[in-house]
Every structure is written in structure tokens, then in C-alpha cells.
Design a protein around this motif. Structure first.
Motif, short mmCIF file in Angstrom:
data_model
loop_
_atom_site.label_atom_id
_atom_site.label_comp_id
_atom_site.label_asym_id
_atom_site.label_seq_id
_atom_site.Cartn_x
_atom_site.Cartn_y
_atom_site.Cartn_z
N GLY A 226 34.41 55.99 33.58
CA GLY A 226 34.36 57.30 34.22
C GLY A 226 34.24 57.17 35.74
N ARG A 227 33.93 58.28 36.38
CA ARG A 227 33.81 58.29 37.83
C ARG A 227 32.56 57.51 38.26
NH1 ARG A 227 35.83 61.08 42.11
NH2 ARG A 227 34.46 61.39 43.91
N THR A 228 32.77 56.47 39.04
CA THR A 228 31.67 55.58 39.42
C THR A 228 31.79 55.24 40.90
OG1 THR A 228 31.75 54.56 37.21
CG2 THR A 228 30.49 53.41 38.90
N LEU A 241 35.67 55.05 42.15
CA LEU A 241 36.76 54.97 41.18
C LEU A 241 36.66 56.15 40.22
CD1 LEU A 241 36.69 51.14 40.28
CD2 LEU A 241 38.15 52.31 41.94
N GLY A 242 37.78 56.87 40.05
CA GLY A 242 37.78 58.01 39.15
C GLY A 242 37.63 57.60 37.70
N THR A 246 39.50 51.45 34.05
CA THR A 246 40.86 50.96 34.29
C THR A 246 40.87 49.73 35.20
OG1 THR A 246 41.17 52.45 36.19
CG2 THR A 246 41.79 53.28 33.99
N ALA A 247 39.79 49.52 35.96
CA ALA A 247 39.72 48.38 36.87
C ALA A 247 38.98 47.20 36.25
CB ALA A 247 39.02 48.78 38.17
N TYR A 251 39.03 43.36 37.59
CA TYR A 251 37.78 42.89 38.21
C TYR A 251 37.30 41.61 37.55
CZ TYR A 251 32.79 42.38 38.91
OH TYR A 251 31.56 41.84 39.18
N ARG A 252 37.24 41.59 36.22
CA ARG A 252 36.73 40.42 35.52
C ARG A 252 37.56 39.19 35.81
NH1 ARG A 252 35.43 44.50 31.68
NH2 ARG A 252 37.52 44.39 30.77
N ASN A 253 38.88 39.35 35.87
CA ASN A 253 39.75 38.22 36.20
C ASN A 253 39.45 37.68 37.59
OD1 ASN A 253 41.05 38.32 33.72
ND2 ASN A 253 42.69 39.64 34.46
N ALA A 254 39.26 38.58 38.55
CA ALA A 254 38.99 38.16 39.92
C ALA A 254 37.61 37.49 40.03
CB ALA A 254 39.06 39.35 40.86
N TYR A 255 36.64 38.06 39.31
CA TYR A 255 35.28 37.52 39.36
C TYR A 255 35.23 36.10 38.80
CZ TYR A 255 30.20 37.24 38.75
OH TYR A 255 28.89 36.85 38.81
N LEU A 256 35.86 35.91 37.65
CA LEU A 256 35.84 34.59 37.02
C LEU A 256 36.72 33.60 37.77
CD1 LEU A 256 35.93 35.62 33.24
CD2 LEU A 256 33.97 34.87 34.61
#
Length: 305
Positions: A226-228, A241-242, A246-247, A251-256
Motif C-alpha cells: 500500500g501507500r508507504t 510509494l503508492g 510492487t517495488a 528492492y530485495r534483488n538490489a539489497y542482496l
């Protein structure tokens, strides 16, 4: 340690004082917890023993032709058909430098984490000081405490941290000598190249390093939907982010990926790299660090928790 923006505004003196007082208030509780944790793992902590000149017995090992016959233990050798030497333990104290990041991002704690990243980092560092000092090692903390060999090294370090300003970046490390060990605890959210620019010169000087990445569970799993609104704790920068879900995958790929790049580079330098989540017991991080300090083989990416 990561930043959304390009620059960070200087911290006002009043904010810096408040931050220092907050950290000072945290240290005594962390020392108590560190002693509890160290006592729970000390039974399995065998020290960083190695063969050398000393008075204490270390181990029996098979005789190799060419070695001094004066060291043969004839009583042990008489038990079977092999000849054994009696090794003594190296008794020279070693110096280990400990450092825990105090950046604003380390203060983060989600509902899934047991404690903040800063609190866990302090507990691990103080528990290491407690256990290593019991083993006769010298303990130091750059910018706060010079090397000291004392049974109460953890208590001394806690007192030094109360008086020292919070360190958000590694201080001057010119005092760290070749073949010393340094244990660095942080969330390492800065770009890997920036972290390596600081740590690689130490490895090239022959300093042995052990890196512990502390993370909150939500930083790995990204459970938002949701909106965060996300706020950078160091710059105050905001990102809304609305539909946050969806991100999640990106995000997880970039973090790892950041973790893999940093861990791989550190291992190529001969350093260890361990990750630890704050929803796991601090003792798991201590055991993992003990394995690295003892020279035990590590997995491709060591993980504590």
C-alpha cells in the motif's frame, strides 16, 4: 549508513549532544546483556590457541622426521605404535580492535526485530571484549580505548564508549599494527565501493579483518504494502510509494546484490564476512565470529541467523 540524497547537512551541536547522551544511556544495559550472552557461549569458546613457545600443554601430534627428539612424549608414544610430540601453547597476547557503527541508520528497529541495530552491535562488541579478555587477549577500540590486557576489558570499554562521542565512521586506524585483527560491525548500507575504499587499505597492510553486517528483518524481506513513506534517517530524505509491494522484488534483488558484492570483495581480500539479523540471538553472531577468529573454514557467505 546509506543515504537517499547526495549530501548530509551538518548535525547541530544540540542534536549531537542529545545523540551522545542517548548512546551513553544505552551502553550500561548493553554491557549487562553482553555479559549474559558471553556467559551463555563461553563454554564452547576454546580461545584462539596455536602452537608456540609457552608453559601450557596444547596437544599431542605425530612426530615428523627431522624434528627435535627432546619434544617426544615417550609415555604417550608407548600407548600405540606411533611416536608423538608434546606441543605447547603460544602464550603471547594478541591485539584485537573492535568497532561498532553509530550512524543514524543503526538506530532503526522494526516490530520484527528484537532490538535496534545499534544495540545489537554494542552487545556483540562488548561480549567479544568480555570473552577475548578472559582468553588473555588485548582489546582496543579506535578513537575510544587503547589496547589493554585486563579481565575487566569489557567494563573499561563500556566506560570509554560512554565518554566518547558516537563514531559514525571508522576513525584513524594508523595505530592498528600488521597482523592485528579488527572486527567491524555495521549495517553497511553505503555503496560497496565506498566501504571497500575504507577497508581495503587495511587488508593491504596485513591487518586481519572480520566484518559483521547487522540488519533488521524488514530490510531483507521488505514486507510493505500500500501507500508507504520511507524516510532516510541520515538525510531526512523521503520517498513515497503508492503501492510499495510492487517495488518489493526489485528492492530485495538490489539489497542482496549489494551484500554479495561486498562479501565477495572482502573474502578476496582475505577477510571474513558474516550477516546477522536482529530477530536472532546475539550468541549466533558471537559463535560465527569465533569460528572466523579461530581460523575455521567459512561458507561462501557466512551467516549468523
Amino acid at each position: 549508513m546509506a543515504a537517499l540524497g547526495k549530501t548530509v547537512q551538518p548535525t547541530s551541536s544540540s542534536e549531537a549532544l542529545a545523540r551522545a547522551r542517548q548512546r551513553a544511556a544505552l551502553v550500561p544495559d548493553c554491557l549487562v546483556e553482553a555479559r549474559r550472552v558471553s556467559n551463555s557461549v563461553i563454554a564452547g569458546w576454546h580461545g584462539r590457541r596455536r602452537r608456540g613457545i609457552g608453559e601450557n600443554f596444547w596437544q599431542f601430534r605425530p612426530y615428523v622426521p627431522g624434528e627435535s627428539l627432546s619434544r617426544i612424549d615417550w609415555r604417550r608414544s608407548a600407548r600405540d605404535d606411533h611416536t608423538y610430540l608434546r606441543d605447547r601453547e603460544w602464550e603471547a597476547a594478541h591485539t584485537l580492535w573492535l568497532w561498532a557503527d553509530a550512524s543514524a541508520s543503526m538506530m532503526f528497529k522494526s516490530d520484527l526485530g528484537q532490538v535496534s541495530k545499534e544495540s545489537r552491535a554494542l552487545v556483540v562488541v562488548l561480549a567479544l571484549a568480555e570473552i577475548l579478555s578472559r582468553s588473555g587477549e588485548r582489546i582496543a577500540y579506535p578513537g575510544a580505548m587503547e589496547p589493554v590486557a585486563a579481565r575487566n576489558a569489557a567494563e573499561r570499554l563500556a566506560g570509554a564508549l560512554v565518554l566518547a562521542p558516537p563514531s559514525t565512521a571508522l576513525p584513524d586506524l594508523t595505530r592498528v599494527a600488521t597482523r592485528n585483527d579488527i572486527i567491524v560491525v555495521s549495517d553497511f548500507l553505503d555503496p560497496p565501493e565506498e566501504v571497500l575504499a575504507t577497508l581495503a587499505p587495511l587488508a593491504k597492510r596485513g591487518i586481519r579483518g572480520h566484518v559483521l553486517e547487522v540488519c533488521d528483518p524488514v530490510e531483507e524481506i521488505f514486507p510493505y504494502a500500500g501507500r508507504t513513506e520511507f524516510v532516510d534517517p541520515e538525510t531526512g530524505g523521503k520517498l513515497t510509494l503508492g503501492r510499495a509491494e510492487t517495488a518489493g522484488a526489485e528492492y530485495r534483488n538490489a539489497y542482496l546484490a549489494r551484500r554479495e558484492v561486498l562479501g565477495g570483495a572482502l573474502r578476496r581480500l582475505g577477510w571474513s564476512f558474516t550477516t546477522h539479523r536482529t530477530d536472532r540471538p546475539a550468541s549466533e553472531a558471537l559463535v560465527a565470529l569465533h569460528m572466523h577468529l579461530s581460523g575455521m573454514p567459512a561458507t561462501t557467505l557466512a551467516r549468523a541467523g
